[in-house]
Motif scaffolding. Structure first.
Motif, mmCIF file in Angstrom:
data_model
loop_
_atom_site.group_PDB
_atom_site.id
_atom_site.type_symbol
_atom_site.label_atom_id
_atom_site.label_comp_id
_atom_site.label_asym_id
_atom_site.label_seq_id
_atom_site.Cartn_x
_atom_site.Cartn_y
_atom_site.Cartn_z
ATOM 1 N N ASP A 337 0.821 -1.219 0.000
ATOM 2 C CA ASP A 337 0.000 0.000 0.000
ATOM 3 C C ASP A 337 0.853 1.267 0.000
ATOM 4 O O ASP A 337 0.407 2.331 0.449
ATOM 5 C CB ASP A 337 -0.948 0.030 1.201
ATOM 6 N N GLY A 338 2.077 1.183 -0.471
ATOM 7 C CA GLY A 338 2.976 2.328 -0.484
ATOM 8 C C GLY A 338 2.837 3.189 -1.735
ATOM 9 O O GLY A 338 1.975 2.938 -2.594
ATOM 10 N N PRO A 339 3.692 4.219 -1.869
ATOM 11 C CA PRO A 339 3.613 5.152 -3.003
ATOM 12 C C PRO A 339 3.721 4.474 -4.365
ATOM 13 O O PRO A 339 3.054 4.883 -5.320
ATOM 14 C CB PRO A 339 4.790 6.100 -2.756
ATOM 15 N N THR A 340 4.565 3.452 -4.472
ATOM 16 C CA THR A 340 4.715 2.776 -5.759
ATOM 17 C C THR A 340 3.437 2.041 -6.141
ATOM 18 O O THR A 340 3.058 2.000 -7.326
ATOM 19 C CB THR A 340 5.893 1.779 -5.702
ATOM 20 N N THR A 341 2.778 1.468 -5.154
ATOM 21 C CA THR A 341 1.497 0.815 -5.410
ATOM 22 C C THR A 341 0.462 1.835 -5.877
ATOM 23 O O THR A 341 -0.301 1.588 -6.818
ATOM 24 C CB THR A 341 0.987 0.112 -4.136
ATOM 25 N N VAL A 342 0.430 2.991 -5.220
ATOM 26 C CA VAL A 342 -0.514 4.046 -5.588
ATOM 27 C C VAL A 342 -0.259 4.525 -7.019
ATOM 28 O O VAL A 342 -1.196 4.722 -7.805
ATOM 29 C CB VAL A 342 -0.430 5.228 -4.598
ATOM 30 N N THR A 343 1.026 4.699 -7.374
ATOM 31 C CA THR A 343 1.368 5.137 -8.719
ATOM 32 C C THR A 343 0.915 4.123 -9.765
ATOM 33 O O THR A 343 0.368 4.495 -10.824
ATOM 34 C CB THR A 343 2.896 5.358 -8.837
ATOM 35 N N ALA A 344 1.133 2.843 -9.496
ATOM 36 C CA ALA A 344 0.706 1.797 -10.429
ATOM 37 C C ALA A 344 -0.815 1.781 -10.555
ATOM 38 O O ALA A 344 -1.361 1.633 -11.660
ATOM 39 C CB ALA A 344 1.216 0.442 -9.956
ATOM 40 N N ARG A 345 -1.504 1.941 -9.442
ATOM 41 C CA ARG A 345 -2.961 1.964 -9.473
ATOM 42 C C ARG A 345 -3.483 3.147 -10.279
ATOM 43 O O ARG A 345 -4.460 3.026 -11.034
ATOM 44 C CB ARG A 345 -3.516 2.030 -8.043
ATOM 45 N N LYS A 346 -2.853 4.281 -10.122
ATOM 46 C CA LYS A 346 -3.279 5.467 -10.866
ATOM 47 C C LYS A 346 -3.120 5.239 -12.363
ATOM 48 O O LYS A 346 -3.999 5.595 -13.164
ATOM 49 C CB LYS A 346 -2.465 6.680 -10.421
ATOM 50 N N ALA A 347 -1.998 4.636 -12.767
ATOM 51 C CA ALA A 347 -1.769 4.351 -14.181
ATOM 52 C C ALA A 347 -2.787 3.360 -14.728
ATOM 53 O O ALA A 347 -3.161 3.412 -15.902
ATOM 54 C CB ALA A 347 -0.361 3.813 -14.382
ATOM 55 N N LEU A 348 -3.261 2.471 -13.862
ATOM 56 C CA LEU A 348 -4.228 1.452 -14.268
ATOM 57 C C LEU A 348 -5.669 1.944 -14.200
ATOM 58 O O LEU A 348 -6.592 1.232 -14.616
ATOM 59 C CB LEU A 348 -4.078 0.219 -13.374
ATOM 60 N N GLY A 349 -5.890 3.132 -13.667
ATOM 61 C CA GLY A 349 -7.246 3.658 -13.548
ATOM 62 C C GLY A 349 -8.020 3.054 -12.395
ATOM 63 O O GLY A 349 -9.257 3.022 -12.416
ATOM 64 N N LEU A 350 -7.302 2.579 -11.367
ATOM 65 C CA LEU A 350 -7.938 2.005 -10.186
ATOM 66 C C LEU A 350 -7.976 3.022 -9.057
ATOM 67 O O LEU A 350 -7.309 4.050 -9.102
ATOM 68 C CB LEU A 350 -7.169 0.750 -9.733
ATOM 69 N N ASP A 351 -8.755 2.721 -8.044
ATOM 70 C CA ASP A 351 -8.864 3.606 -6.885
ATOM 71 C C ASP A 351 -7.494 3.782 -6.238
ATOM 72 O O ASP A 351 -6.714 2.834 -6.120
ATOM 73 C CB ASP A 351 -9.844 3.001 -5.872
ATOM 74 N N THR A 352 -7.191 5.005 -5.818
ATOM 75 C CA THR A 352 -5.862 5.290 -5.254
ATOM 76 C C THR A 352 -5.896 5.646 -3.775
ATOM 77 O O THR A 352 -4.884 6.071 -3.213
ATOM 78 C CB THR A 352 -5.192 6.443 -6.016
ATOM 79 N N THR A 353 -7.047 5.487 -3.125
ATOM 80 C CA THR A 353 -7.156 5.749 -1.685
ATOM 81 C C THR A 353 -7.136 4.426 -0.944
ATOM 82 O O THR A 353 -8.074 3.623 -1.066
ATOM 83 C CB THR A 353 -8.446 6.509 -1.349
ATOM 84 N N ALA A 354 -6.071 4.192 -0.193
ATOM 85 C CA ALA A 354 -5.947 2.925 0.535
ATOM 86 C C ALA A 354 -7.058 2.791 1.567
ATOM 87 O O ALA A 354 -7.447 3.783 2.205
ATOM 88 C CB ALA A 354 -4.585 2.833 1.219
#
Length: 375
Positions: A337-354
């Motif tokens: 659930d760290g910054p790299t996970t958030v960045t990947a999720r954003k690129a994939l169009g997924l929710d970015t709020t843990a």
């Protein structure tokens, strides 16, 4: 059917309130006249076909108008069905079985709002998903609603296994199936919890064998808005591959022993070994997937962190003492659930709020409570 308070990801459950078979109207609802006629004809067994027809009509009217007399309508239909069976047996027409099955379907809710399917959203007349209910209304998932069905499970036939056993089966099956419907845990509202309809002893007699698993709000008078469905039918291939790998790792992490390493280091080391194995497999799955141009680099960055965590879990699994175990344990968890996970999720169009864990919803219940509704 019924819905018991579900045992959530965190311990704790509460008993459902007393059943509430009718909405809290100020004045008693009138008795349906067709139900009375059905009962009279059923007792006389004079014209059973008409008595059965009136009973079925009465059941439909009672549901639509909120009138009383359901028991009379059912009793009249049963008596008329028996009479009709005797008549048809005598005449060797072979229609008795069809008439009886038709009555069972009507009493069991087939073809009514109770025949909910995966993906359906609905409202309860009371706005509550605990106790007993005799009516629900299907609605579009785009508007606020009380529940959303994510799975329907059919129990085996035979004698009614008892309320406790049916509830245990619902707990086991619904919690195992929720992740397949709502793959993105980050997109699930904090107040959403698992509930279910389960067969009652009474509905079991008429062939009811379905457990209906659903999401509902744990807040008092809470509502869900929008569908929670995030599965391969609504996700693209990149999103599906990413969530499949993430969820497999999360499932392994969730199996952490209840005993602290100070109490049972061996059990914690064995768990760390399992996490290491699952993480290695999911790294391979992510690397094998053909990512799109916008997601390739963010996912590659995440895989790099996962590989570093993979080594830490391996070291935790062979730690000689508690302090060494904790050091590698903490390092292994760093990427989650760290910054790299958030960045990947954003690129994939997924929710970015843990998601938040362990917080109580805005109601009198505890986080992780579940509910059951008897129908």
């Amino acid at each position: 059917m019924s819905i018991p308070p579900p045992p959530g990801p965190t311990p704790g459950q509460y008993a459902p309130p007393p059943p509430y078979p009718y909405p809290p109207y100020t004045h008693p609802a009138p008795v349906n006249g067709v139900a009375i006629a059905a009962l009279v004809l059923g007792i006389l067994c004079f014209v059973p076909a008409i008595g059965l027809a009136l009973g079925l009509i009465a059941l439909a009217q009672i549901k639509k108008r909120g009138e009383r007399g359901k028991g009379m309508a059912i009793a009249g239909s049963v008596l008329s069905s028996v009479g009709l069976a005797l008549w048809t047996l005598a005449l060797s027409t072979g229609t008795a079985s069809d008439a009886w099955n038709g009555f069972k379907d009507a009493a069991n809710g087939e073809g009514t709002a109770y025949a909910l399917a995966k993906g359906d959203c609905f409202d309860s007349p009371t706005g509550n998903l605990e106790g007993e209910a005799y009516d629900i209304d299907k609605v579009t998932c785009a508007r606020p609603h009380d529940g959303e069905v994510f799975a329907v499970v059919t129990l085996p036939g035979g004698a009614f296994p008892g309320d406790d056993e049916v509830t245990r089966a619902a707990d086991e099956k619904c919690y195992a199936l929720r992740g397949g419907y709502a793959m993105d845990a980050w997109a699930i509202p904090d107040d959403a919890d698992v509930y279910y309809f389960i067969p009652s002893r009474r509905s079991w007699r008429f062939g009811d064998r379905e457990i209906t698993c659903l999401f509902g709000s744990a807040k008092e008078n809470g509502k869900l808005t929008g569908s929670l469905r995030k599965d391969p039918t609504t996700l693209d291939p990149d999103q599906t591959a990413f969530l499949s790998a993430s969820n497999a790792v999360d499932a392994a992490l969730y199996q952490e022993p209840e005993e602290y390493p100070e109490e049972d280091l061996a059990a914690n080391k064995a768990w760390a070994k399992d996490v290491h194995a699952v993480l290695g497999k999911q790294i391979q799955q992510l690397r094998a997937h053909n990512w799109g141009p916008e997601t390739r680099q963010p996912v590659a960055d995440l895989i790099k962190e996962m590989k570093a965590a993979h080594k830490e879990w391996s070291r935790a699994s062979t730690a000689k003492d508690v302090d060494t175990y904790y050091a590698h344990y903490d390092n292994g968890y760093d990427y989650v659930d760290g910054p790299t996970t958030v960045t990947a999720r954003k690129a994939l169009g997924l929710d970015t709020t843990a998601p938040t864990y362990g917080e109580e919803p805005e109601s009198g219940g505890e986080s992780g409570d579940t509910g059951e509704l008897d129908v």
